[in-house]
Scaffold this motif. Structure first.
Motif, PDB file in Angstrom:
ATOM      1  N   SER A 185       0.846  -1.199   0.000  1.00  0.00           N
ATOM      2  CA  SER A 185       0.000   0.000   0.000  1.00  0.00           C
ATOM      3  C   SER A 185       0.877   1.244   0.000  1.00  0.00           C
ATOM      4  O   SER A 185       2.097   1.171   0.189  1.00  0.00           O
ATOM      5  N   ALA A 186       0.246   2.389  -0.193  1.00  0.00           N
ATOM      6  CA  ALA A 186       0.983   3.653  -0.130  1.00  0.00           C
ATOM      7  C   ALA A 186       1.603   3.833   1.252  1.00  0.00           C
ATOM      8  O   ALA A 186       2.743   4.300   1.380  1.00  0.00           O
ATOM      9  N   SER A 187       0.877   3.441   2.299  1.00  0.00           N
ATOM     10  CA  SER A 187       1.413   3.548   3.662  1.00  0.00           C
ATOM     11  C   SER A 187       2.620   2.641   3.849  1.00  0.00           C
ATOM     12  O   SER A 187       3.601   3.024   4.503  1.00  0.00           O
ATOM     13  N   ASP A 188       2.563   1.426   3.275  1.00  0.00           N
ATOM     14  CA  ASP A 188       3.689   0.494   3.376  1.00  0.00           C
ATOM     15  C   ASP A 188       4.937   1.079   2.717  1.00  0.00           C
ATOM     16  O   ASP A 188       6.039   1.038   3.279  1.00  0.00           O
ATOM     17  N   LEU A 189       4.764   1.621   1.512  1.00  0.00           N
ATOM     18  CA  LEU A 189       5.907   2.177   0.790  1.00  0.00           C
ATOM     19  C   LEU A 189       6.452   3.400   1.513  1.00  0.00           C
ATOM     20  O   LEU A 189       7.672   3.604   1.590  1.00  0.00           O
ATOM     21  N   GLN A 190       5.557   4.213   2.065  1.00  0.00           N
ATOM     22  CA  GLN A 190       6.001   5.375   2.834  1.00  0.00           C
ATOM     23  C   GLN A 190       6.829   4.941   4.033  1.00  0.00           C
ATOM     24  O   GLN A 190       7.863   5.556   4.347  1.00  0.00           O
ATOM     25  N   ALA A 191       6.415   3.879   4.709  1.00  0.00           N
ATOM     26  CA  ALA A 191       7.148   3.414   5.884  1.00  0.00           C
ATOM     27  C   ALA A 191       8.552   2.966   5.514  1.00  0.00           C
ATOM     28  O   ALA A 191       9.518   3.228   6.250  1.00  0.00           O
ATOM     29  N   VAL A 192       8.697   2.305   4.377  1.00  0.00           N
ATOM     30  CA  VAL A 192      10.021   1.856   3.943  1.00  0.00           C
ATOM     31  C   VAL A 192      10.916   3.044   3.628  1.00  0.00           C
ATOM     32  O   VAL A 192      12.074   3.109   4.050  1.00  0.00           O
ATOM     33  N   LEU A 193      10.383   4.022   2.893  1.00  0.00           N
ATOM     34  CA  LEU A 193      11.190   5.178   2.502  1.00  0.00           C
ATOM     35  C   LEU A 193      11.519   6.090   3.679  1.00  0.00           C
ATOM     36  O   LEU A 193      12.467   6.878   3.613  1.00  0.00           O
ATOM     37  N   SER A 194      10.745   5.995   4.753  1.00  0.00           N
ATOM     38  CA  SER A 194      10.976   6.890   5.891  1.00  0.00           C
ATOM     39  C   SER A 194      11.836   6.264   6.977  1.00  0.00           C
ATOM     40  O   SER A 194      12.055   6.870   8.028  1.00  0.00           O
ATOM     41  N   ARG A 195      12.343   5.053   6.757  1.00  0.00           N
ATOM     42  CA  ARG A 195      13.190   4.422   7.765  1.00  0.00           C
ATOM     43  C   ARG A 195      14.409   5.271   8.072  1.00  0.00           C
ATOM     44  O   ARG A 195      14.922   5.993   7.219  1.00  0.00           O
ATOM     45  N   VAL A 196      14.919   5.151   9.326  1.00  0.00           N
ATOM     46  CA  VAL A 196      16.142   5.859   9.711  1.00  0.00           C
ATOM     47  C   VAL A 196      17.270   5.411   8.782  1.00  0.00           C
ATOM     48  O   VAL A 196      17.474   4.209   8.584  1.00  0.00           O
ATOM     49  N   PRO A 197      17.989   6.362   8.160  1.00  0.00           N
ATOM     50  CA  PRO A 197      19.040   5.980   7.216  1.00  0.00           C
ATOM     51  C   PRO A 197      20.105   5.105   7.866  1.00  0.00           C
ATOM     52  O   PRO A 197      20.402   5.225   9.052  1.00  0.00           O
ATOM     53  N   PHE A 198      20.668   4.203   7.069  1.00  0.00           N
ATOM     54  CA  PHE A 198      21.756   3.366   7.535  1.00  0.00           C
ATOM     55  C   PHE A 198      23.056   4.169   7.538  1.00  0.00           C
ATOM     56  O   PHE A 198      23.319   4.946   6.633  1.00  0.00           O
ATOM     57  N   TRP A 199      23.877   3.973   8.572  1.00  0.00           N
ATOM     58  CA  TRP A 199      25.159   4.673   8.632  1.00  0.00           C
ATOM     59  C   TRP A 199      26.179   3.953   7.777  1.00  0.00           C
ATOM     60  O   TRP A 199      26.226   2.723   7.725  1.00  0.00           O
ATOM     61  N   ARG A 200      27.001   4.718   7.068  1.00  0.00           N
ATOM     62  CA  ARG A 200      28.100   4.158   6.294  1.00  0.00           C
ATOM     63  C   ARG A 200      29.369   4.930   6.649  1.00  0.00           C
ATOM     64  O   ARG A 200      29.299   6.114   6.964  1.00  0.00           O
ATOM     65  N   PRO A 201      30.541   4.293   6.626  1.00  0.00           N
ATOM     66  CA  PRO A 201      31.785   5.009   6.893  1.00  0.00           C
ATOM     67  C   PRO A 201      31.910   6.217   5.979  1.00  0.00           C
ATOM     68  O   PRO A 201      31.478   6.191   4.831  1.00  0.00           O
TER      69      PRO A 201
END
Length: 319
Positions: A296-312
């Motif tokens: 759903s639109a809510s599902d996709l929004q939840a994925v895109l709004s996740r806390v970004p992963f840290w990278r070196p």
């Protein structure tokens, strides 16, 4: 925000004035009075499309009482639809559907009215100013950086989720139906919108006569005659987000039925500017078969709004 030099192309599906044979006081050649409904003084034509025209106008009633109200936009149906028995009902349906929504990222409609002298129905709405996403894509042919894409995608998905929760399907999502305003993106033009069964206040329409889906963004089931749905809306918005992320349409703007026949879904690759953790969800939304579009639109929004992963730091920015 200062007004753009040319706001004639600010409304979806409407070509700039210079590209059409239309005077500033006519709808597809049919004259309009200088003041409609005794209240709105037409200033100029903003754009013309297959289904109607949009004008910039002043609200004289507000001005009379000293209210420094900003200009408004007026939308009239094209002559071909206005003369149809269902023409005015079609315009009212767009008004009723949009009025049913209360979201910052959905265009604000004010009134549905009829000018008794020229016998034309119209909608008054906020005059939006900014860039539509199709024009933004012209400025970013390789796609938007993630922070910009995210700032557009999240509120748009939230607006679409709100509409679906209220039983409203947009029906014609595409880049030119979204405008970037000062306070964020705005979804507009519900002219091909659809309501779930049981929504009060809508006229009964034979919508099959008004189907005018944009082929490059219409889900395959729409092109095959199915009614608009939340899943077809999500497919269209997923195509828009993919295009914003990489600068290219996922299916080369081919009709979804043709893309399916050519097996283009198997060749899909994640766009460059989309974080890896978002691709699986977006790909599901891009499924050509509606039965596999299990998100759903809510599902996709939840994925895109996740806390970004840290990278070196030496491996680039945060995802």
């Amino acid at each position: 925000m200062s007004e753009p030099e040319s706001d004639a192309s600010l409304y979806s599906g409407f070509a700039p004035v210079g590209q059409v044979q239309c005077t500033p006081a006519s709808v597809h050649g049919k004259a309009l009075p200088d003041v409609v409904a005794g209240r709105y003084r037409i200033e100029r034509l903003l754009g013309v499309g297959g289904m109607g025209c949009v004008y910039r106008a002043r609200d004289l009633l507000h001005e009379q009482f000293g209210d420094p109200a900003p200009p408004v936009a007026l939308k009239f149906l094209a002559d071909s639809l206005d003369e149809s028995p269902d023409g005015a009902a079609l315009l009212y349906s767009e008004f009723a559907l949009t009025r049913h929504l209360h979201h910052l990222n959905v265009v604000r409609l004010y009134t549905f009215e009829v000018d008794t002298d020229c016998q034309r129905a119209f909608i008054s709405m906020e005059l939006m100013q900014g860039l539509t996403l199709d024009r933004l894509l012209c400025e970013h042919p390789l796609g938007l950086p993630w922070h910009m894409l995210r700032s557009i995608a999240l509120p748009l998905l939230d607006a679409l989720a709100h509409a679906h929760q209220r039983g409203v399907v947009h029906g014609d999502l595409k880049p030119s139906n979204v405008m970037l305003c000062d306070d964020g993106p705005r979804l507009f033009d519900f002219g091909l919108g659809h309501a779930e069964e049981g929504m009060p206040g809508l006229a009964r329409l034979s919508r099959t006569r008004f189907n005018a889906w944009t082929p490059g963004y219409a889900a395959a089931e729409l092109l095959e005659g199915a009614a608009p749905s939340a899943r077809s809306d999500l497919f269209a918005l997923a195509c828009v987000l993919y295009e914003l992320a990489g600068g290219k349409h996922p299916y080369r703007r081919l009709p979804a039925t043709q893309a399916c026949a050519e097996g283009l879904e198997r060749a899909l690759r994640a766009p460059n500017n989309l974080p890896r953790h978002c691709w699986s969800a977006l790909r599901t939304a891009l499924a050509l078969d509606a039965s596999r579009r299990t998100i759903s639109a809510s599902d996709l929004q939840a994925v895109l709004s996740r806390v970004p992963f840290w990278r070196p730091r030496w491996q680039g920015q945060w995802w």
